[in-house]
Scaffold this active site. Structure first.
Site, PDB file in Angstrom:
ATOM      1  N   GLU A   1      41.269  42.513  47.676  1.00  0.00           N
ATOM      2  CA  GLU A   1      39.897  42.045  47.408  1.00  0.00           C
ATOM      3  C   GLU A   1      39.569  40.940  48.409  1.00  0.00           C
ATOM      4  O   GLU A   1      40.467  40.167  48.774  1.00  0.00           O
ATOM      5  CB  GLU A   1      39.817  41.481  45.980  1.00  0.00           C
ATOM      6  CG  GLU A   1      39.925  42.556  44.916  1.00  0.00           C
ATOM      7  CD  GLU A   1      39.838  41.977  43.508  1.00  0.00           C
ATOM      8  OE1 GLU A   1      39.234  40.900  43.324  1.00  0.00           O
ATOM      9  OE2 GLU A   1      40.391  42.612  42.590  1.00  0.00           O
TER      10      GLU A   1
ATOM     11  N   HIS B   1      35.368  43.102  40.166  1.00  0.00           N
ATOM     12  CA  HIS B   1      36.097  41.984  39.532  1.00  0.00           C
ATOM     13  C   HIS B   1      35.141  41.093  38.716  1.00  0.00           C
ATOM     14  O   HIS B   1      35.088  39.874  38.907  1.00  0.00           O
ATOM     15  CB  HIS B   1      36.850  41.159  40.579  1.00  0.00           C
ATOM     16  CG  HIS B   1      38.032  40.439  39.994  1.00  0.00           C
ATOM     17  ND1 HIS B   1      39.192  40.213  40.685  1.00  0.00           N
ATOM     18  CD2 HIS B   1      38.239  39.893  38.767  1.00  0.00           C
ATOM     19  CE1 HIS B   1      40.059  39.550  39.920  1.00  0.00           C
ATOM     20  NE2 HIS B   1      39.488  39.346  38.736  1.00  0.00           N
TER      21      HIS B   1
END
Ligand code: NAD
Length: 316
Positions: free
Chosen positions: A271, A289
């Site tokens: 990420e 997320h």
């Protein structure tokens, strides 16, 4: 009075509590590369996951009394180094549990009735394809009576198991450190207790219709090719824990072979740039997320962080 840098945002209520306690609160975010020059004048820093507070930064901040993390994971902070310098590390582990559990179920409901696919294809295809899309998405399934394997019976895993019980799912829990958990089913009006014993991963894998992960990332995937082999054909996988807890190559292979029917992912390796073949996959429901990103969780985080930081600064 302490000077506090809020570098990744905080709910208004938390900022107000800090100001009301007499502290100077700076909420303009300082870029990571400028923190070495600017953080030394602060007494405390509050971050979420974006700002990294590594040993080299800690070393140039002799005045720092506390590093606060709004949320659970502390992977962006060198915790042991901070503690060795007498700096408190404060986080808010319980504040977002319900929100993450609900997001896990949002993915699951979405997959069960192809919502994520409908929402992608209906605007693109237009009304002429209505009947064809109706046919495509008419093979949904109910969650009632299905077996939910919950890996990790900590705060979020327990909330998720409770949600599953509340809609009539069978729960199998896996946690090598927790032999059994007592769950409260229902909410403000209904309240029943239910105890589930934890079993080994190998015992759970062949029986679960849905598997959801709520474990920390400890350097190794919890689910890889060997574990996928042991699962039921057509299992649904949900991961709202941490990138790396699932081997993404093995997951994609299991999706191709049909071992996994679909996956719901809130977390990814690497990420904020997950691999494109995951983002484009037709059987993966995606969120960036956002498990803890609800109004309620942000407020609980802000309040808990402010309470803990104020108490710590009063002592020091
Ligand atoms: P927790 O510490 O309360 O619970 C984690 C549980 O996992 C513990 O009970 C531990 O014993 C268990 N565990 C560890 N290794 C295991 C393994 N190999 N197999 C089975 N169980 C194992 O943590 P939590 O607050 O429930 O958070 C769980 C995860 O969710 C963490 O990774 C956290 O970072 C993540 N999280 C994600 C979001 C999001 O936005 N998606 C938000 C908050 C937390």
């Amino acid at each position: 009075m302490a000077k506090i840098l809020i570098n990744d945002g905080i709910a208004d209520i938390g900022e107000k509590m800090l100001r009301d306690a007499g502290h100077e609160v700076i909420t303009e975010s300082i870029p990571q590369e400028e923190l070495h020059a600017q953080l030394p004048s602060f007494d405390a820093i509050c971050v979420r996951s974006a700002t990294k507070v590594r040993a080299s930064l800690i070393d140039v901040c002799p005045n720092l009394k506390a590093i606060c993390r709004g949320g659970v994971g502390l992977d962006n902070i060198d915790v042991d180094h901070a503690k060795s310098k007498g700096i408190a590390v404060i986080n808010t582990p319980a504040a977002s549990s319900r929100s993450v559990a609900e997001l896990s179920f949002a993915h699951l409901f979405s997959i069960a009735r192809s919502l994520y696919l409908s929402n992608r294809s209906m605007p693109e295809e237009g009304s002429s394809a209505f009947k064809a899309l109706k046919k495509s998405y008419s093979k949904g399934f109910e969650l009632y009576g299905k077996t939910l394997g919950v890996i990790g019976l900590g705060r979020i895993g327990r909330e998720t198991a409770q949600l599953g019980l509340s809609i009539g799912m069978e729960i199998i829990g896996v946690d090598p450190y927790i032999p059994k958990v007592e769950l409260i089913i229902g909410g403000q009006q209904v309240n029943a207790k239910h105890t589930i014993a934890s079993v080994s991963l190998e015992e759970m894998l062949p029986h679960a219709d849905v598997i959801t992960l709520h474990v920390p990332f400890l350097g190794q995937p919890v689910l890889g090719a060997a574990e996928f082999q042991q699962m039921k054909d057509g299992v649904v996988l949900i991961n709202a824990s941490r990138g790396g807890t699932v081997d993404e190559d093995a997951m994609l292979e299991a999706l191709e072979s049909g071992k996994i029917a679909a996956a719901g992912l809130d977390v990814f390796i690497n990420e904020p740039t997950p691999r494109p073949d995951i983002l484009a996959h037709p059987r993966i429901s995606l969120t960036p997320h956002t498990g803890a990103s609800t109004l309620e969780a942000q407020q609980k985080i802000g309040i808990e962080l402010a309470e803990k930081l104020i108490a710590h600064l009063n002592q020091s």
